[in-house]
Design an enzyme around this catalytic site. Sequence first.
Site, PDB file in Angstrom:
ATOM      1  N   THR A   1       0.831  -1.207   0.000  1.00 12.75           N
ATOM      2  CA  THR A   1       0.000   0.000   0.000  1.00 12.75           C
ATOM      3  C   THR A   1       0.864   1.255   0.000  1.00 12.75           C
ATOM      4  O   THR A   1       0.586   2.224  -0.724  1.00 12.75           O
ATOM      5  CB  THR A   1      -0.935   0.002   1.225  1.00 12.75           C
ATOM      6  OG1 THR A   1      -1.800  -1.128   1.158  1.00 12.75           O
ATOM      7  CG2 THR A   1      -1.766   1.276   1.270  1.00 12.75           C
TER       8      THR A   1
ATOM      9  N   ASN B   1      -4.103  -3.859  -4.350  1.00 14.47           N
ATOM     10  CA  ASN B   1      -4.222  -5.305  -4.499  1.00 14.47           C
ATOM     11  C   ASN B   1      -4.191  -5.798  -5.938  1.00 14.47           C
ATOM     12  O   ASN B   1      -3.940  -6.982  -6.184  1.00 14.47           O
ATOM     13  CB  ASN B   1      -5.514  -5.788  -3.827  1.00 14.47           C
ATOM     14  CG  ASN B   1      -5.561  -5.389  -2.365  1.00 14.47           C
ATOM     15  OD1 ASN B   1      -4.621  -4.797  -1.842  1.00 14.47           O
ATOM     16  ND2 ASN B   1      -6.659  -5.708  -1.703  1.00 14.47           N
TER      17      ASN B   1
ATOM     18  N   THR C   1      34.623 -39.140 -12.742  1.00 14.35           N
ATOM     19  CA  THR C   1      33.367 -39.335 -12.016  1.00 14.35           C
ATOM     20  C   THR C   1      33.716 -39.588 -10.559  1.00 14.35           C
ATOM     21  O   THR C   1      34.708 -40.255 -10.262  1.00 14.35           O
ATOM     22  CB  THR C   1      32.563 -40.522 -12.578  1.00 14.35           C
ATOM     23  OG1 THR C   1      33.364 -41.709 -12.500  1.00 14.35           O
ATOM     24  CG2 THR C   1      32.175 -40.274 -14.039  1.00 14.35           C
ATOM     25  N   HIS C   2      32.920 -39.046  -9.651  1.00 10.75           N
ATOM     26  CA  HIS C   2      33.221 -39.110  -8.214  1.00 10.75           C
ATOM     27  C   HIS C   2      34.577 -38.454  -7.908  1.00 10.75           C
ATOM     28  O   HIS C   2      35.237 -38.793  -6.927  1.00 10.75           O
ATOM     29  CB  HIS C   2      33.240 -40.561  -7.702  1.00 10.75           C
ATOM     30  CG  HIS C   2      31.974 -41.303  -7.943  1.00 10.75           C
ATOM     31  ND1 HIS C   2      30.981 -41.431  -6.998  1.00 10.75           N
ATOM     32  CD2 HIS C   2      31.522 -41.963  -9.049  1.00 10.75           C
ATOM     33  CE1 HIS C   2      29.982 -42.132  -7.485  1.00 10.75           C
ATOM     34  NE2 HIS C   2      30.278 -42.464  -8.743  1.00 10.75           N
TER      35      HIS C   2
ATOM     36  N   SER D   1      46.394 -12.743  -4.267  1.00 13.21           N
ATOM     37  CA  SER D   1      46.721 -12.876  -2.851  1.00 13.21           C
ATOM     38  C   SER D   1      47.370 -11.602  -2.331  1.00 13.21           C
ATOM     39  O   SER D   1      48.137 -10.938  -3.042  1.00 13.21           O
ATOM     40  CB  SER D   1      47.676 -14.053  -2.646  1.00 13.21           C
ATOM     41  OG  SER D   1      48.126 -14.109  -1.301  1.00 13.21           O
ATOM     42  N   SER D   2      47.069 -11.291  -1.075  1.00  9.57           N
ATOM     43  CA  SER D   2      47.696 -10.142  -0.426  1.00  9.57           C
ATOM     44  C   SER D   2      49.029 -10.517   0.201  1.00  9.57           C
ATOM     45  O   SER D   2      49.748  -9.646   0.690  1.00  9.57           O
ATOM     46  CB  SER D   2      46.761  -9.580   0.654  1.00  9.57           C
ATOM     47  OG  SER D   2      46.488 -10.584   1.631  1.00  9.57           O
TER      48      SER D   2
ATOM     49  N   LYS E   1      50.408 -14.911  -7.277  1.00 12.18           N
ATOM     50  CA  LYS E   1      49.273 -15.831  -7.236  1.00 12.18           C
ATOM     51  C   LYS E   1      48.085 -15.214  -7.981  1.00 12.18           C
ATOM     52  O   LYS E   1      47.771 -14.045  -7.812  1.00 12.18           O
ATOM     53  CB  LYS E   1      48.876 -16.120  -5.787  1.00 12.18           C
ATOM     54  CG  LYS E   1      47.917 -17.293  -5.613  1.00 12.18           C
ATOM     55  CD  LYS E   1      47.786 -17.608  -4.117  1.00 12.18           C
ATOM     56  CE  LYS E   1      47.053 -18.918  -3.884  1.00 12.18           C
ATOM     57  NZ  LYS E   1      45.633 -18.829  -4.244  1.00 12.18           N
TER      58      LYS E   1
ATOM     59  N   GLU F   1      34.455 -17.586  -8.776  1.00  4.42           N
ATOM     60  CA  GLU F   1      34.117 -17.415  -7.359  1.00  4.42           C
ATOM     61  C   GLU F   1      33.002 -16.388  -7.192  1.00  4.42           C
ATOM     62  O   GLU F   1      32.067 -16.587  -6.393  1.00  4.42           O
ATOM     63  CB  GLU F   1      35.367 -16.996  -6.584  1.00  4.42           C
ATOM     64  CG  GLU F   1      36.399 -18.113  -6.460  1.00  4.42           C
ATOM     65  CD  GLU F   1      37.754 -17.648  -5.972  1.00  4.42           C
ATOM     66  OE1 GLU F   1      38.580 -18.522  -5.642  1.00  4.42           O
ATOM     67  OE2 GLU F   1      38.000 -16.426  -5.915  1.00  4.42           O
TER      68      GLU F   1
END
Length: 469
Positions: free
Chosen positions: A99, A140, A186-187, A319-320, A325, A332
Amino acid sequence: MDVRVSSDSLGEVHIPADAYYGPQTRRAVENFPISGMRLPRFFIEAQGLIKASAAAAHVKLNELETKIGDAIIRAAEEVIEGKWDHQFVVDVFQAGAGTSQNMNANEVIANRALELLGYERDRKDIIHPNDHVNKGQSTNDTIPAAMYIATYHAVHRQLLPVLNELYWALINRAAAFRHVLKSGRTHLQDAVPMRLGQEFAGYAAHIEAVTKQIVRISDDLLDIGIGGNAVGTGINTHPKYSTYVVEELRNRTGIKWRLPDEGKRFAFMQNPVVVVRVSGLLKELAIHLIKISSDLRLLSSGPRTGLAEIRLPAVQPGSSIMPGKVNPVLPEMMYMVCSQVIGNDTALSTAATGSQLEINVMMPVMAHLILQSISILSHGVKTFTIKCVEGIEANEENCHYWMEQSLGLVTMLNPIIGYDRAALLTYRAVEHGLSIKDVVIEEGVISEVEWNELIQKSAPLPEMVNLDV
């Protein structure tokens, strides 16, 4: 802060002097200082479309003075264009059903229409937010209609184009990698040989399938029960009002919105379930994207101590503390986006249970969740495609090396020497640290030439994908 004094049915309210919204919106701002999040551009645009179309319908039916109606339409068109987005200030977590959101639109459009006619704001005797801007409407029916319109626009203008780009980027990589033999897994264990291109073709097929489903289900968003008013009966509306509103919406958007039949209109009023279905498909899309992004992280792992079968574009230091790296930051990011989308689907499904009798009072948060999911998926997929997928390269040397080491290669000998003897060859290879090829040739099972032929037969070269389609 400079203020002006306005009033509603509960009394006087102090409002920022430069605000176009009115007392009901201001009360909502004060009552719901919850998240700082607002419903997005697609939703505000949809509200403007509904208000402009409703005013046009009333003018056409001689139920609204042309001068007043035209001013409302002009003000609503400015809302459609995004001119007054900063005046839509109600929190996502607000009064049930929306509303406050509906009144935010009504008040902004009413005051801007007054200004266009040369009057000061809050002249309700000239243009009233309820009696004129909201004429023939209710929260509504306008809020679920705005949700459907916004979701349809977001899907077709924002999400589907980037899914198409991702699909073709994956197809392109599948074509580029079609000749690259590698070990299947697989697996997370050694399996039979395959082509790197086939792996990427599988990713593309996931995206293609869910995209087609999203297109199909989005058609159901075209059924909008505008004109149902408070409970679906269309109280206080002209018999032709709903038809005229939908015609106006069609003309303004070029999209074939539809009026549902009577039973479906009441269902529309009771619960906007199509967004639940769309959200479910967005969750499925997120699951596929998590699978793809996770696979890319695994396949690119290393580069010296992992699989390193592919190389992802290096877009930033990883990497810091560890110099040089480079991390798989785009996959990600994609995983994080998809995690939020899956969470949004859970929250939206929970909100969908907030329907009792003639209305679902959780619609504002449902609108927020579905539109946020579409938005972050769209931006995430676009970035993921351009900065990651399009630049993936195959490390053919590593692909060949790991394939040669795979114990799964022994499977090719099943038709020749049987499962049990093939298993014994595997155990010997493991015990002595040998490859399956070394054991097979050493024991004279087949020749090296025959071995190489078996490998090629085990993963036939796929047909070339037509990239011109």
